[in-house]
Design a protein around this motif. Structure first.
Motif, PDB file in Angstrom:
ATOM      1  N   ARG A 122       0.821  -1.198   0.000  1.00  0.00           N
ATOM      2  CA  ARG A 122       0.000   0.000   0.000  1.00  0.00           C
ATOM      3  C   ARG A 122       0.867   1.265   0.000  1.00  0.00           C
ATOM      4  O   ARG A 122       0.609   2.207  -0.751  1.00  0.00           O
ATOM      5  N   ARG A 123       1.907   1.268   0.803  1.00  0.00           N
ATOM      6  CA  ARG A 123       2.804   2.429   0.855  1.00  0.00           C
ATOM      7  C   ARG A 123       3.532   2.632  -0.469  1.00  0.00           C
ATOM      8  O   ARG A 123       3.733   3.766  -0.921  1.00  0.00           O
ATOM      9  N   GLU A 124       3.942   1.522  -1.082  1.00  0.00           N
ATOM     10  CA  GLU A 124       4.612   1.613  -2.384  1.00  0.00           C
ATOM     11  C   GLU A 124       3.686   2.218  -3.433  1.00  0.00           C
ATOM     12  O   GLU A 124       4.087   3.096  -4.220  1.00  0.00           O
ATOM     13  N   ARG A 125       2.432   1.777  -3.435  1.00  0.00           N
ATOM     14  CA  ARG A 125       1.482   2.303  -4.416  1.00  0.00           C
ATOM     15  C   ARG A 125       1.182   3.772  -4.162  1.00  0.00           C
ATOM     16  O   ARG A 125       1.061   4.562  -5.105  1.00  0.00           O
ATOM     17  N   VAL A 126       1.047   4.160  -2.889  1.00  0.00           N
ATOM     18  CA  VAL A 126       0.805   5.571  -2.564  1.00  0.00           C
ATOM     19  C   VAL A 126       1.951   6.432  -3.080  1.00  0.00           C
ATOM     20  O   VAL A 126       1.733   7.503  -3.665  1.00  0.00           O
TER      21      VAL A 126
END
Length: 206
Positions: A122-126
């Motif tokens: 999720r952090r990577e996509r954000v």
């Protein structure tokens, strides 16, 4: 007296042991919410960059404010933040690749394990989405003009606050002196040479 004390003590309800299972688990942050927060923080950082540039130019040069002059400054600030977000996404991807091979619980918040895979994804996509959003803004002239105008308002407020603080100091103890009116022009020149120059020096370091 003893009878009343015993009665009060016996009326107190017994304390139940702490039960962690009764705690309400916080809802996970959605991608849209995390992205909105990231954009808000990045826009503020870009605004501060443009504002500091306007402050320095307003104090050190005699040219008037021209929004066109600061559009490239705003665009560069947004693209630099986008690059930082891309780098953060790449770093998270590396951490995730390493973490998925580790079982158990981490020893500290940066000791990622397989259980952190979803959160890291999720952090990577954000980070990736944030970089794309910032580059879109950097190519959007209307968005850049809005950023520049807001930065100009911030700059004028900061300069005005510095002038007001200095003039308040002059009007205090100095204002009681008999030669205050005669020395006022020199004091105003000192304000420009010293206080505003100091402000420009501070902001040019950002």
């Amino acid at each position: 007296m003893r009878w009343f004390r015993r009665r009060r003590e016996s009326a107190a309800p017994p304390m139940r042991p702490f039960d962690e299972s009764q705690l309400v688990s916080p809802m996970p942050t959605t991608l849209d919410h995390a992205l909105d927060e990231g954009i808000m923080i990045a826009e503020y950082a870009a605004r501060m960059t443009v504002k500091n540039r306007i402050v320095v130019d307003a104090i050190r040069t005699e040219s008037g404010f021209d929004a066109e002059r600061y559009l490239p400054v705003a665009a560069d600030a947004l693209r630099e933040l986008a690059d930082e977000s891309d780098a953060a996404g790449a770093r998270i991807a590396e951490e995730r690749e390493f973490a998925v091979a580790l079982d158990g619980q981490g020893a500290h918040i940066h000791d990622y394990r397989a259980v952190d895979d979803l959160n890291l994804r999720r952090r990577e996509r954000v980070a990736e989405e944030l970089a794309r959003a910032l580059r879109r803004q950097a190519d959007d002239e209307e968005a850049l003009r809005g950023l520049v105008e807001t930065s100009r308002d911030d700059a004028w407020h900061e300069i005005g606050s510095a002038i007001e603080a200095s003039l308040d100091a002059f009007a205090g103890v100095e204002g009681l002196k008999a030669d205050y009116e005669r020395e006022k022009p020199e004091r105003l020149n000192l304000l420009i040479r010293r206080d505003l120059a100091r402000l420009a020096e501070e902001r040019s370091g950002y």
